[in-house]
Scaffold this active site. Structure first.
Site, PDB file in Angstrom:
ATOM      1  N   SER A 149    -100.079 -17.323  31.192  1.00  0.00           N
ATOM      2  CA  SER A 149     -98.630 -17.393  31.066  1.00  0.00           C
ATOM      3  C   SER A 149     -98.183 -18.842  30.888  1.00  0.00           C
ATOM      4  O   SER A 149     -98.538 -19.481  29.893  1.00  0.00           O
ATOM      5  CB  SER A 149     -97.976 -16.723  32.278  1.00  0.00           C
ATOM      6  OG  SER A 149     -96.611 -16.471  32.059  1.00  0.00           O
ATOM      7  N   ASP A 225     -97.127  -5.728  28.543  1.00  0.00           N
ATOM      8  CA  ASP A 225     -96.584  -6.883  29.239  1.00  0.00           C
ATOM      9  C   ASP A 225     -95.059  -6.873  29.111  1.00  0.00           C
ATOM     10  O   ASP A 225     -94.528  -6.891  27.993  1.00  0.00           O
ATOM     11  CB  ASP A 225     -97.159  -8.163  28.618  1.00  0.00           C
ATOM     12  CG  ASP A 225     -96.889  -9.409  29.434  1.00  0.00           C
ATOM     13  OD1 ASP A 225     -95.759  -9.554  29.937  1.00  0.00           O
ATOM     14  OD2 ASP A 225     -97.807 -10.234  29.547  1.00  0.00           O
ATOM     15  N   HIS A 258     -98.899  -7.956  32.672  1.00  0.00           N
ATOM     16  CA  HIS A 258     -98.943  -9.408  32.848  1.00  0.00           C
ATOM     17  C   HIS A 258     -99.685  -9.827  34.112  1.00  0.00           C
ATOM     18  O   HIS A 258     -99.748 -11.009  34.434  1.00  0.00           O
ATOM     19  CB  HIS A 258     -97.496  -9.931  32.909  1.00  0.00           C
ATOM     20  CG  HIS A 258     -97.343 -11.401  32.652  1.00  0.00           C
ATOM     21  ND1 HIS A 258     -97.516 -11.972  31.410  1.00  0.00           N
ATOM     22  CD2 HIS A 258     -97.002 -12.431  33.482  1.00  0.00           C
ATOM     23  CE1 HIS A 258     -97.293 -13.268  31.472  1.00  0.00           C
ATOM     24  NE2 HIS A 258     -96.991 -13.584  32.726  1.00  0.00           N
TER      25      HIS A 258
END
EC number: 3.1.2.12
Length: 282
Positions: A149, A225, A258
Site C-alpha cells: 500500500s 481490494d 487489501h
C-alpha cells in the site's frame, strides 16, 4: 547507539527489535530485523527491506505476513522500519486522521512546517537505515525492496530512483498514482505544498513517464481490494509502463482484498522472486 527491545527465535533464525536515535528524523525510531540461520560476520547475507502501509509500524509485517520460513530457507535478512517518525515532539494530523502524520510518513522528505523537522522517511530508508544495518548486523550491501500500500508506493519510487542500490522491487497493492488519489493528495499538500513538480518525484506513475526502470518488478493486486479504483489506481500505472521494460510483472487476483491475508497468500513467491536476484541458487 542501538538498544535491543526484544528477540525471538523463529525457523532457526532470529527476529529482533531495536530502537535508535535517528539524526535524519530527529527522534527515536524503532525497526525490526529477521536474521536467517547461519548469518554471521563470516557469512553475511543480503537484505530485503520491507515498507509497510498506513497506520502500521515495524510489527505488522513481521507478525502477520508469514515471511520467515521462506526467508530462512533462502538465507535472506528482512528489515522493517516504522512508517513514520514517532515521539512527543513529532507533529500529527491536527484533525486526527489516519492518513497524515504518525503512521503516515509516505516515504518522502517533507519541506513544509511543521513536518520538515521530522518527516524525512525517504532519506531515512535510502541512507540512514541501510548504513545502520550494514554496520551493526551480519549483512551485505546487496539489497532488494518491497512493501504494501503506502509502503508499496515507497518501495516503487525508491527502487526506481536508486536502481544502483537494489536488485529487485516488489509490492502488494501499491498506491501507484498518489498525486491523483485522496490519500496521496492530502499527504503531498501537507508535506510538500502545491508544487506538482515535486509531487512527481514521489509518484510511481509520473516517474515511469520519464524514466525506464532497470530493475525487475513484481506487483500483486487483489481484485476485491476496497481501495483499488480510488486510492491505488494500478490502471494508471499499467497505462504508462514502458513497453521496453520487459521485466515488469503485474498480477491481478480475484477475491483477494487489501489485508495481510492477501500478503500471506503470496509472500513466499515474493521472497523467491527477490532471492533470484539476490542469489542465483535459491
Amino acid at each position: 547507539m542501538l538498544e535491543q527491545v526484544s528477540q525471538s527465535k523463529v525457523f532457526g533464525g532470529w527476529h529482533k527489535q531495536y530502537t535508535h536515535v535517528s539524526t535524519t528524523l530527529n527522534c527515536t525510531m524503532r525497526f525490526a530485523i529477521f536474521l536467517p540461520p547461519g548469518a554471521s560476520e563470516q557469512n553475511p547475507v543480503p537484505v530485503l527491506y520491507w515498507l509497510s502501509g498506513l497506520t502500521c509500524s515495524d510489527e505488522n509485517f513481521m507478525q502477520k505476513a508469514g515471511a520467515f520460513k521462506k526467508a530462512a530457507e533462502c538465507g535472506i535478512a528482512i528489515v522493517a522500519p516504522d512508517t513514520s517518525p514517532r515521539g512527543e515532539s513529532v507533529p500529527d494530523d491536527p484533525e486526527g486522521g489516519y492518513d497524515l502524520g504518525l503512521g503516515a510518513g509516505f516515504y518522502l522528505d517533507a519541506i513544509r512546517l511543521p513536518w520538515d523537522q521530522h518527516y524525512s522517511m525517504y532519506s531515512y530508508v535510502v541512507k540512514e537505515l541501510p548504513e545502520l544495518i550494514e554496520t551493526h548486523f551480519p549483512v551485505t550491501s546487496v539489497r532488494s525492496i518491497s512493501g504494501h500500500s503506502m509502503g508499496g508506493h515507497g518501495a516503487m519510487t525508491i527502487g526506481i530512483k536508486h536502481s544502483d542500490s537494489y536488485r529487485s522491487i516488489s509490492a502488494f497493492s501499491p498506491i501507484c498514482h498518489p498525486g491523483a488519489c485522496p490519500w496521496g493528495q492530502k499527504a503531498f499538500r501537507a508535506y510538500l505544498g502545491e508544487n506538482r513538480g515535486l509531487w512527481q518525484e514521489y509518484d510511481t506513475v509520473e516517474l515511469f513517464k520519464t524514466r525506464t526502470c532497470t530493475l525487475p518488478v513484481l506487483i500483486d493486486q487483489g481484485e476485491a481490494d476496497p481501495f483499488l479504483e480510488e486510492q491505488l489506481r494500478p490502471q494508471d500505472l499499467l497505462a504508462v509502463i514502458n513497453k521496453q521494460h520487459t521485466d515488469f510483472n503485474y498480477r491481478s487476483h480475484p477475491g483477494y482484498d487489501h489485508s495481510y491475508y492477501f500478503i500471506q497468500s503470496f509472500i513466499d513467491q515474493h521472497i523467491e522472486f527477490h532471492a533470484k536476484y539476490l542469489f542465483s541458487d535459491c
